[in-house]
Design an enzyme around this catalytic site. Structure first.
Site, short mmCIF file in Angstrom:
data_model
loop_
_atom_site.label_atom_id
_atom_site.label_comp_id
_atom_site.label_asym_id
_atom_site.label_seq_id
_atom_site.Cartn_x
_atom_site.Cartn_y
_atom_site.Cartn_z
N GLU B 366 0.88 -1.16 0.00
CA GLU B 366 0.00 0.00 0.00
C GLU B 366 0.92 1.21 0.00
OE1 GLU B 366 -3.09 -0.51 -0.28
OE2 GLU B 366 -3.35 -2.56 0.40
N CYS B 400 -1.84 9.11 3.01
CA CYS B 400 -1.59 8.66 1.64
C CYS B 400 -2.77 8.98 0.75
CB CYS B 400 -1.22 7.18 1.59
SG CYS B 400 -2.25 6.17 2.63
#
Lengths: 468, 653
Positions: B366, B400
């Site tokens: 990720e 993010c």
């Protein structure tokens, strides 16, 4: 294990207690190809559980105590490689005339005499080291025992223990030896004969519980369960049963041998033992040092059918024996360091019985008759007198009895109607199934059984080797 | 420290309560002796229960279940009766004696074995009863003692030990089963809730983020995830039956969800608590042992272990490894875990994947994003502005999935921009203790420098800073910066900035918006804002990304039933939601047939006749025409079976 499925062994041993390793040792030396199966775990002196809870849980069947139908006696049945020789008090005594004569008359076997057995006792003793606890290492509990005997004019004797070096001079307290001796001093079979048997090619599979024997066409197939619960199966020409009284009886009954041999499971004896505690003003610290040093050696006691032992146990065990619960229980246990302990071990006369239920579980039926209770009471009375004569302030009798010497159920004898094992240590009618462990005892000898199991095993092994 | 929560493999919670109650009747404690419950020795009950015979265990379970609901005086009465068992007729007496030995055995054994809960500070039972046998052994007689594994900046030998512990724990965790494992998760939820303020203090100390950011993202988020596990894990991880086709009649087909073994989890510094607990619990609930490596910038040292331990997790189940990445990261991969799961930067992702490739260890990454927000002219401007500000600046832009590129349709651009500037200037920036600040300073020095470089580059190339233009390029209090006139030459247009930097752009048509929103490199998340939900959905489908929120921002993460993950260089694989379980599962196919004498048609020997029948059967089975096909296939199936039987008996002629 799969690789052993099609292999045909000369001998399969069920149970790695005392008898199995003694016989296997001699057979392996003779070049036989042997497999030993044991339901319990294989510990070494480096891996014995050191916590009382773990020791009891991991090294006995049913996680500690097993109860009979009346729950008056709790049975302690070892489930570990080394069996009783791991957690016993390592007493090694020869039987006397009283015991052997009794066996002779019950079994019809003339060999049960002091003279004949002496050869085998010698051979058994040559496999282990035997020592007495030196006088200077006797602890206070032992002193009370000795003093009481002197006060009352009874005879006692120092214990003969199967040990080689308890290093008491270093200040060791050996109470934990009841869960396996980390020093490697106790002469358990894994430290002695099992070790040499393994060196001589014995295959040992622990955590395999044998559930069934199929004897067909002179061959034996053994079916069992491994640690994962999977089925395992092995083949051999011969079988040696060493699962003890309850183990052997259960296995034979579950395998259908009971139809032809009605005596299987009959004649169960266990030398019921009862601990009593004397509570003193001063500290006794029975758990320190060598926790056992004496036994009774009194002709009168022998005639009365009991003996006394200088013993002790872990706090988990003693806590179960002291009376009541709640605050009263706490009051007793808070005085634990003031406890002295003596045990009466009775030579039980009333045979018990092992049966199996539909699930194959062993059911124990063992009652004390009037005579047995009488024997206990006489012993307990002597203990009371010893405690009183040495200044105990209070005396506590354990809440229930303990059965440690599990004997009988596959009695040796000449008559298949009243016995299970023939005089050549073979199952009646089966030339290739043997047993020489405590299960073949025709009645209770009243003396600790270990050394005699070793001697009988030596004798059985010699017989097997002769006939090969 | 709150009491460690006890979970037993063999007793339910209510049975344990029954045991605790009985224990306190038998061992109520005195002024010197502790009571049964106060020692916490019940935590060790499984050490005994494991070895009980099934009958005895069942009996105890039943008794404790009943005693749980009895008042203490009833238990006292019962034990009094037991004390006088010899005065009863034999069958009642025997029952009472069994009960007494059962109850006393289960309570006295752990108590007098001197066992306690960890952190117990009362009198020890051995001290009270004066039980101190000494036992001296030299090296020869000494049992091998395990030295504790060093988890702080471990050497490669330490790492070896860490994995050894994890591998030994693996089977144990698996054996608990999903339902019992879930009890640990429920415990953890309670522990976190109880320690909420303490966790927030620790979080703020390490990350400097505002308390409100901390509670919403890290406490609420974690609890919500654990709640999701409680409600869904058993269902998702249960064995599933799948259809078995006609040709395999008589057999059963199943899918088992089993653990992979040991999972290595590596997390970044931005949400150190959430990114610890969520992946740890996701891997654990499937049955994996976990080696977890937090960022050295925000390690929250000891916090995660403490929470897990209070919830009853054993130390080997989840091991937290501290230290700077790089060497330790390499060593952790070299330890050959069965799965690597990383949340972090592209740079680290590449290094880990490359190293894992050496051992063919599956990885799931990720990584970052450059997430677009697309605002069409028909939106409620106030709401969209507020959403943009929160999406771009929450946790000071260190997420993010922060908005890093804002596209506004040209017809409302000016008004939108003015509102955006006005509202942004109202933000309060501080590390507060009462929840009154909107954003905190930056967490790491490195990130401050990265932002300074982007800002300098943008200024040099002519970008206009609508807010925050006066930042000195050094202070960790990086102000929210709205930037106009950004061109593709600027770093700020292409690189993830991971800070409070928001470039704004205009677009005129739907097609242009899609074109601009599709980043050539990233694809983590996006948001589309429009009154016209059909249009919004159209655009959402056309953006190449892992997650899209419509008329909201960063909200897919708000629902733990949704998967999370990216495309392109934002990573791959999905975690959270139903698909998240699969990231840590060995999805095992099992076909069950009976053990019989029957031979299979597709086994040897092959004969010409068998070939013909099989070919007829194939045609009958798969040609159109249901009824006749069914009859024909039954006919050929039977014929084939009869023939195979004959072959087995007589062999090939």
């Amino acid at each position: 294990m799969a690789k052993d499925y099609f292999k045909v062994f000369d001998f399969i041993f069920v149970g790695a207690g005392i008898s199995g390793p003694f016989i296997a040792n001699d057979l392996c030396k003779g070049g036989a190809n042997c497999l030993m199966l044991e339901a319990g775990n294989h510990y070494t002196r480096r891996t014995y559980p050191t916590n009382g809870l773990d020791g009891t849980s991991q090294m006995y069947w049913a996680g500690g105590l097993e109860l009979g139908h009346d729950a008056k006696i709790a049975f302690l049945r070892p489930k570990v490689v080394g069996g009783g020789s791991i957690m016993n008090q390592a007493l090694v005594d020869r039987f006397d005339d009283v015991a052997l004569d009794d066996w002779k008359s019950v079994s019809g076997i003339k060999d049960f005499s002091m003279a004949d057995m002496a050869t085998w006792y010698d051979k058994a003793e040559s496999e282990i080291e035997i020592q007495e606890i030196p006088a200077k290492f006797r602890n206070k509990n032992a002193e009370i025992f000795d003093q009481g005997f002197k006060n009352l004019n009874f005879d006692n004797a120092p214990l003969r223990r199967a040990q080689n070096d308890c290093r008491l001079e270093e200040g060791n307290c050996c109470i934990e030896c009841l869960n396996g001796c980390r020093l490697g001093s106790k002469q358990s079979t894994p430290e002695t004969v099992l070790k040499t048997a393994l060196e001589n090619g014995l295959t040992l599979a622990s955590q395999v519980e044998v559930t069934q024997i199929i004897a067909k066409n002179g061959d034996i197939r053994v079916i069992g369960r491994d640690a994962m619960g999977g089925q395992v199966s092995y083949r051999a020409h011969n079988l040696v049963l060493g699962g003890g009284a309850i183990g052997n009886a259960r296995l034979l009954l579950n395998s259908g041998f009971g139809k032809k041999l009605p005596h299987i499971g009959q004649g169960f004896f266990c030398h019921p033992q009862f601990m009593s505690f004397g509570i003193y003003d001063e500290k006794i610290n029975s758990h320190l040092g060598a926790f056992q040093a004496f036994k009774s050696d009194d002709k009168g006691f022998r005639q009365e059918g009991f003996k006394l032992e200088n013993v002790y146990a872990g706090p988990e065990g003693i806590a179960l024996l002291v009376p009541d619960f709640g605050r009263i229980h706490h009051e007793y246990m808070e005085k634990l360091s003031h406890f002295a302990c003596i045990e009466v071990c009775t030579r039980d006369t009333n045979p018990g019985q092992i049966k199996v239920n539909r699930k194959g579980k062993a059911l124990i039926r063992k009652e004390q008759n009037k005579e047995d209770i009488n024997r206990y009471e006489k012993g307990a009375k002597v203990i009371d007198d010893i405690f009183k004569s040495t200044g105990a302030k209070e005396i506590v009798h354990g809440r229930f009895g303990i059965g440690l010497h599990l004997m009988g159920c596959c009695a040796i004898g000449t008559d298949p109607a009243t016995s299970v094992i023939d005089p050549e240590f073979r199952l009646h009618g089966h030339g290739n199934i043997f047993a020489a462990d405590s299960s073949i005892f025709p009645n209770a000898p009243g003396i600790n059984p270990s050394l005699t199991i070793m001697a009988l095993s030596k004798k059985a092994a010699a017989g097997i080797l002769r006939s090969r | 420290m709150i009491d460690k929560m006890m979970i037993s493999k063999y007793f339910s919670k209510s049975q344990l309560k029954g045991l605790l109650k009985t224990g306190d009747v038998i061992l109520p404690g005195t002024n010197v002796s502790p009571s049964f419950s106060s020692t916490g020795c019940i935590n060790h009950i499984d050490r005994m229960a494991k070895y009980l015979s099934p009958d005895d265990l069942n009996g105890l379970q039943m008794v404790f279940f009943v005693l749980r609901w009895m008042p203490k005086w009833v238990i006292t009465l019962l034990l009094k009766l037991c004390s006088h068992s010899n005065s009863f007729p034999s069958f009642i007496g025997a029952g009472l004696r069994m009960l007494e030995i059962g109850l006393k055995g289960a309570t006295l054994s752990p108590y007098y074995a001197n066992l306690t809960a960890s952190g117990y500070e009362g009198n020890k039972v051995y001290d009270v009863i004066g039980w101190h046998p000494k036992f001296f052994v030299n090296e020869d007689g000494m049992p091998v003692k395990q030295t504790p594994v060093n988890l702080d900046s471990p050497t490669s030998e330490d790492v070896e030990k860490i994995y050894k512990v994890a591998r030994e724990s693996g089977p144990e965790i698996r054996d608990w089963g999903v339902k019992k494992r879930l009890q640990f998760i429920s415990n953890l939820k309670a522990v976190i809730l109880k320690n909420q303020e303490y966790i927030l203090d620790r979080l703020q100390a390490d990350t400097k983020k505002s308390r409100f950011d901390a509670i919403t993202a890290e406490i609420f988020g974690v609890l919500d995830f654990l709640d999701y596990l409680e409600k869904n894990a058993v269902k998702i991880l249960s064995d599933r039956k799948v259809p078995t086709p006609f040709a395999l009649m008589g057999k059963k087909s199943k899918v088992y969800f089993e653990p992979l073994g040991t999972a290595l989890l590596i997390s970044p510094w931005n949400y150190p608590f959430y990114q610890a607990i969520v992946p740890i619990c996701q891997a654990f609930i499937v049955g994996n042992a976990v080696v977890f490596k937090p960022s050295s910038d925000t390690p929250l040292k000891g916090l995660v272990e403490d929470m897990l331990s209070q919830a009853g997790f054993l130390p080997g189940w989840v091991q937290v490894v501290y230290g700077k990445g790089g060497k330790i990261g390499n060593a952790l991969v070299d330890g050959k875990p069965d799965k690597i799961f990383l949340i972090g930067s592209q740079t680290v992702g590449k290094l880990i994947m490359e190293r894992a490739a050496k051992y063919l260890i599956p990885v799931e990454l990720e990584l970052g994003g450059k997430d677009p927000m697309v605002v069409f002219e028909d939106v409620n401007i106030d709401r969209a502005v507020a959403g943009a500000i929160w999406g771009a600046f929450t946790t000071t832009g260190q997420s993010c999935t922060s908005v890093e590129r804002l596209f506004v349709q040209d017809s409302i651009y000016e008004q939108f921009k003015q509102n955006l500037i006005k509202e942004t200037l109202k933000l309060v920036q501080a590390t507060d203790d009462d929840g009154n600040a909107d954003i905190g300073p930056m967490t790491t020095r490195g990130q401050v420098e990265a932002i300074a470089a982007q800002v300098a580059d943008a200024k040099e190339k002519g970008a206009v800073f609508l807010t925050g233009g006066d930042w000195d390029g050094r202070s960790e209090f990086v102000p929210p910066m709205i930037v106009e006139g950004v061109t593709s030459e600027m770093l700020i247009d292409r690189e993830e900035n991971f800070g409070p930097l928001l470039p704004i752009y205009t677009f005129s048509s739907e097609a242009e918006a899609i074109d601009l929103a599709n980043d050539p490199e990233y694809g983590l998340s996006a948001s589309v804002w429009s009154q016209d939900l059909k249009r919004a959905d159209r655009v959402a489908r056309r953006i190449y990304t892992g997650n899209v929120s419509i008329n909201n921002v960063m909200l897919t993460e708000g629902n733990h039933a949704l998967p999370f993950g990216g495309v392109q260089k934002s990573g791959f694989g999905r975690y959270k939601g139903e698909f998240g379980f699969y990231a840590f599962a060995n999805i095992k196919a099992v076909l069950i047939d009976q053990n019989s004498a029957k031979m299979e048609a597709n086994w040897f020997p092959y004969t010409a006749k068998k070939y013909r029948i099989f070919s007829d059967l194939t045609r009958a089975l798969y040609s159109p025409g249901r009824i006749s096909g069914l009859i024909k296939s039954a006919f050929y199936g039977l014929k084939l079976e009869t023939y195979v039987k004959k072959l087995a008996k007589k062999g090939r002629k």
